[in-house]
Enzyme design. Structure first.
Site, mmCIF file in Angstrom:
data_model
loop_
_atom_site.group_PDB
_atom_site.id
_atom_site.type_symbol
_atom_site.label_atom_id
_atom_site.label_comp_id
_atom_site.label_asym_id
_atom_site.label_seq_id
_atom_site.Cartn_x
_atom_site.Cartn_y
_atom_site.Cartn_z
ATOM 1 N N ASP A 1 19.486 27.997 28.635
ATOM 2 C CA ASP A 1 18.581 28.235 29.762
ATOM 3 C C ASP A 1 18.354 29.738 29.859
ATOM 4 O OD1 ASP A 1 19.052 25.536 30.160
ATOM 5 O OD2 ASP A 1 19.348 25.701 32.321
ATOM 6 N N LYS B 1 11.868 25.549 33.877
ATOM 7 C CA LYS B 1 12.865 25.413 34.947
ATOM 8 C C LYS B 1 12.459 26.273 36.135
ATOM 9 C CE LYS B 1 17.831 26.344 35.667
ATOM 10 N NZ LYS B 1 19.083 26.740 34.983
ATOM 11 N N LYS C 1 12.953 21.070 34.564
ATOM 12 C CA LYS C 1 14.259 21.075 35.215
ATOM 13 C C LYS C 1 14.125 21.743 36.575
ATOM 14 C CE LYS C 1 19.004 22.874 34.819
ATOM 15 N NZ LYS C 1 20.011 23.510 33.934
#
Length: 213
Positions: free
Chosen positions: A89, A151, A180
């Site tokens: 991430d 995300k 996400k």
């Protein structure tokens, strides 16, 4: 799919200890979460605790501000891959995005993806600092650069995930990339609402509470 498989069980506090990470991994095994999400230093430790399970190791890169050089993020990501992280991430460079340096953003995402090869890459936008138009631009840059997920947030900014942001992102990307939601998701009702809005993964440190409700 069981509900725990939507959740990245997360511990990113700067004061997290070795025992804290081991406990996180034990909880992930007990509740069968999709992954644990840890700071990059702890990727190897998490991997050692989760071997012979199907639980993934997710490590954050350029965290939490995204203000590192692209080459530094790529190096950190490659090290995480060598430490057996399954997913990365990364925080994009928020300041450069807001400055209009879109080629730089696309290139840094691509560099990180190339560094980790087949592993999953999620790009963190930190939506609380962006306009809706900048969020849309970040969506499309992430797709062009080969990312696997976009995300919403780090959880360390001035705001976390919002339903409005996930709905905007989903409308922009359709099925071209996964989403996400992360930051401030602390109960089951909220988590379900994000999944219904289009999120395919939830990042939270409240996964046990969510599953217990």
């Amino acid at each position: 799919m069981e509900f725990g498989k939507f959740i990245d069980h997360t511990l990113l506090k700067p004061n997290a200890t070795v025992d804290d990470i081991k406990n996180l991994c034990d909880e992930a095994k007990q509740y069968n979460f999709y992954s644990v999400c840890v700071n990059s230093y702890y990727a190897a430790l998490a991997d050692s605790q989760l071997r012979n399970t199907d639980i993934k190791v997710c490590a954050v890169v350029g965290f939490p501000f995204g203000a590192q050089k692209a080459s530094v993020k790529a190096f950190e990501a490659k090290q995480c891959a060598q430490d057996c992280a399954d997913e990365i991430d990364m925080v994009l460079n928020v300041g450069m995005l807001k400055s209009g340096y879109y080629d730089l953003i696309e290139e840094e995402i691509r560099m990180v993806k190339n560094a980790i090869e087949e592993r999953t890459l999620k790009v963190i936008f930190e939506n609380c600092y962006l306009t809706d138009e900048q969020k849309k631009i970040a969506c499309n840059l992430s797709i062009k650069a080969g990312a696997d997920f976009i995300k919403t947030s780090t959880g360390f900014g001035t705001g976390g995930a919002t339903l409005a942001d996930v709905e905007l992102m989903k409308k922009e990307v359709g099925d071209r990339i996964k989403i996400k939601a992360s930051g401030g998701i602390r109960d089951r009702e909220t988590a379900v609402a994000f999944i219904r809005a289009g999120a395919e993964r939830i990042g939270t440190s409240s996964g046990i509470k969510i599953l217990s409700e």
